[in-house]
Design a protein around this motif. Sequence first.
Motif, PDB file in Angstrom:
ATOM      1  N   UNK A 186       0.830  -1.206   0.000  1.00  0.00           N
ATOM      2  CA  UNK A 186       0.000   0.000   0.000  1.00  0.00           C
ATOM      3  C   UNK A 186       0.862   1.253   0.000  1.00  0.00           C
ATOM      4  N   UNK A 187       1.956   1.223   0.759  1.00  0.00           N
ATOM      5  CA  UNK A 187       2.858   2.381   0.823  1.00  0.00           C
ATOM      6  C   UNK A 187       3.490   2.645  -0.537  1.00  0.00           C
ATOM      7  N   UNK A 188       3.871   1.592  -1.237  1.00  0.00           N
ATOM      8  CA  UNK A 188       4.471   1.766  -2.553  1.00  0.00           C
ATOM      9  C   UNK A 188       3.448   2.288  -3.558  1.00  0.00           C
ATOM     10  N   UNK A 189       2.217   1.824  -3.443  1.00  0.00           N
ATOM     11  CA  UNK A 189       1.184   2.312  -4.348  1.00  0.00           C
ATOM     12  C   UNK A 189       0.899   3.798  -4.114  1.00  0.00           C
ATOM     13  N   UNK A 190       0.975   4.221  -2.863  1.00  0.00           N
ATOM     14  CA  UNK A 190       0.813   5.650  -2.563  1.00  0.00           C
ATOM     15  C   UNK A 190       1.941   6.447  -3.199  1.00  0.00           C
ATOM     16  N   UNK A 239       9.090  13.447 -14.751  1.00  0.00           N
ATOM     17  CA  UNK A 239       8.660  13.027 -13.417  1.00  0.00           C
ATOM     18  C   UNK A 239       8.585  11.506 -13.323  1.00  0.00           C
ATOM     19  N   UNK A 240       7.917  10.878 -14.269  1.00  0.00           N
ATOM     20  CA  UNK A 240       7.628   9.447 -14.171  1.00  0.00           C
ATOM     21  C   UNK A 240       8.874   8.578 -14.337  1.00  0.00           C
ATOM     22  N   UNK A 241       9.691   8.860 -15.361  1.00  0.00           N
ATOM     23  CA  UNK A 241      10.897   8.055 -15.559  1.00  0.00           C
ATOM     24  C   UNK A 241      11.867   8.179 -14.384  1.00  0.00           C
ATOM     25  N   UNK A 242      12.162   9.394 -13.884  1.00  0.00           N
ATOM     26  CA  UNK A 242      13.033   9.478 -12.713  1.00  0.00           C
ATOM     27  C   UNK A 242      12.478   8.714 -11.506  1.00  0.00           C
ATOM     28  N   UNK A 243      11.159   8.734 -11.360  1.00  0.00           N
ATOM     29  CA  UNK A 243      10.559   7.984 -10.255  1.00  0.00           C
ATOM     30  C   UNK A 243      10.859   6.493 -10.400  1.00  0.00           C
ATOM     31  N   UNK A 244      10.743   5.988 -11.619  1.00  0.00           N
ATOM     32  CA  UNK A 244      11.041   4.577 -11.863  1.00  0.00           C
ATOM     33  C   UNK A 244      12.511   4.285 -11.578  1.00  0.00           C
ATOM     34  N   UNK A 245      13.402   5.171 -12.016  1.00  0.00           N
ATOM     35  CA  UNK A 245      14.825   4.966 -11.767  1.00  0.00           C
ATOM     36  C   UNK A 245      15.116   4.960 -10.262  1.00  0.00           C
ATOM     37  N   UNK A 246      14.461   5.844  -9.538  1.00  0.00           N
ATOM     38  CA  UNK A 246      14.672   5.918  -8.088  1.00  0.00           C
ATOM     39  C   UNK A 246      14.209   4.632  -7.399  1.00  0.00           C
ATOM     40  N   UNK A 247      13.074   4.098  -7.832  1.00  0.00           N
ATOM     41  CA  UNK A 247      12.567   2.870  -7.217  1.00  0.00           C
ATOM     42  C   UNK A 247      13.507   1.702  -7.500  1.00  0.00           C
ATOM     43  N   UNK A 248      13.996   1.626  -8.728  1.00  0.00           N
ATOM     44  CA  UNK A 248      14.910   0.535  -9.074  1.00  0.00           C
ATOM     45  C   UNK A 248      16.185   0.636  -8.248  1.00  0.00           C
ATOM     46  N   UNK A 256       1.165   6.652  -6.919  1.00  0.00           N
ATOM     47  CA  UNK A 256       0.044   7.576  -7.137  1.00  0.00           C
ATOM     48  C   UNK A 256       0.499   9.030  -7.020  1.00  0.00           C
ATOM     49  N   UNK A 257       1.379   9.287  -6.084  1.00  0.00           N
ATOM     50  CA  UNK A 257       1.903  10.648  -5.920  1.00  0.00           C
ATOM     51  C   UNK A 257       2.701  11.062  -7.154  1.00  0.00           C
TER      52      UNK A 257
END
Length: 338
Positions: free
Chosen positions: A24-28, A121-130, A31-32
């Motif tokens: 749930x935390x990751x989905x939040x 925004x979206x691609x950097x977010x993906x890179x950060x998660x990886x 979503x952000x």
Amino acid sequence: MMELSQKLAVLARLEAYLGGKSTEAEQESLDLAKRRAFAHNGWFTPEFTDLAIANICKYYLDPAALKAWVEQYPGFGKPAARKKVGIVAAGNIPLVGFHDWLAGFLSGHEIWIKLSSKDNVLLPHIFEKIAEWAPEAAQDTVVAEMLKNCDAYIATGSNNSARYFNYYFAKYPHIIRRNRTSAAVLTGGETPEELGALADDVMLYFGLGCRNVTKVYVPEGYDFTPLLTALKKYGRLADHHKYKNNYDYNLALYLLNLSPYQTNDSLLLHENESLFSPLSVLHYGFYRDRTELETQLRENPDLQCLVGRGAVPFGQAQYPSLTDYADGVDTAAFLASL
């Protein structure tokens, strides 16, 4: 450097994260990021961002499809000499640069990526998660404002920027992409279901993608009423202020110039020779010989994909697979050859 098997495992976790199968935390967190992307770029509506993410999960991150894809390129993931590859990403639709990054990430080369200001925004977010899941992955992808001293380049942009890229990257191995668009050939015998699917090809992402149909070719005497009716499926886009501004502007031009047009109040149909149409406008043209027309279109360097019976099926233009390479140039083979 991460092993290919480790990267595939990280991508499997990314598929779970983007596909809503994580905590749930990751989905939040996701979503952000999507809300931030929409706030930054009003064209990245929740509807179309969710569609782009769902397509990435289904067509790009499916473990079996990924494994089969990389196996086509012997040595992929273990280059004889690790190169620094610069990627200039587009930003016309959400996460449009993901495929280039994915190929680069799996190739084993060091990827430096310059993001479009429209999609940063979206691609950097993906890179950060990886990088959060696999810290060693942070060494494989660098987001940069300037791409200097790279060994090879993959750049996507307009016709003007393509000329710039060709000049500056000429002495390096490169893939340079310019403006492209898509077209559909209708016979006049399409079912309501086929026309409804064509509406997806025309209107998804507001028509901003290179795989969006911006021109339809119809036989002489064609009745446009069923097509206009089918396109009402996306009448809601007229409530989007940016799209509505474009519609009102183009409508005003046709009225002032006494130029014939047809409309369903959310899209304008206009006869024009150009494959490229303005936002909120669908060009059309007439043909006599369908075979001759399709031969000419397939040879047109401006065409990304051809939609219709015997070509890309209606409704499928916006669902490319891993091997549906932009401009028809095999990105993975290019990276494997470095």
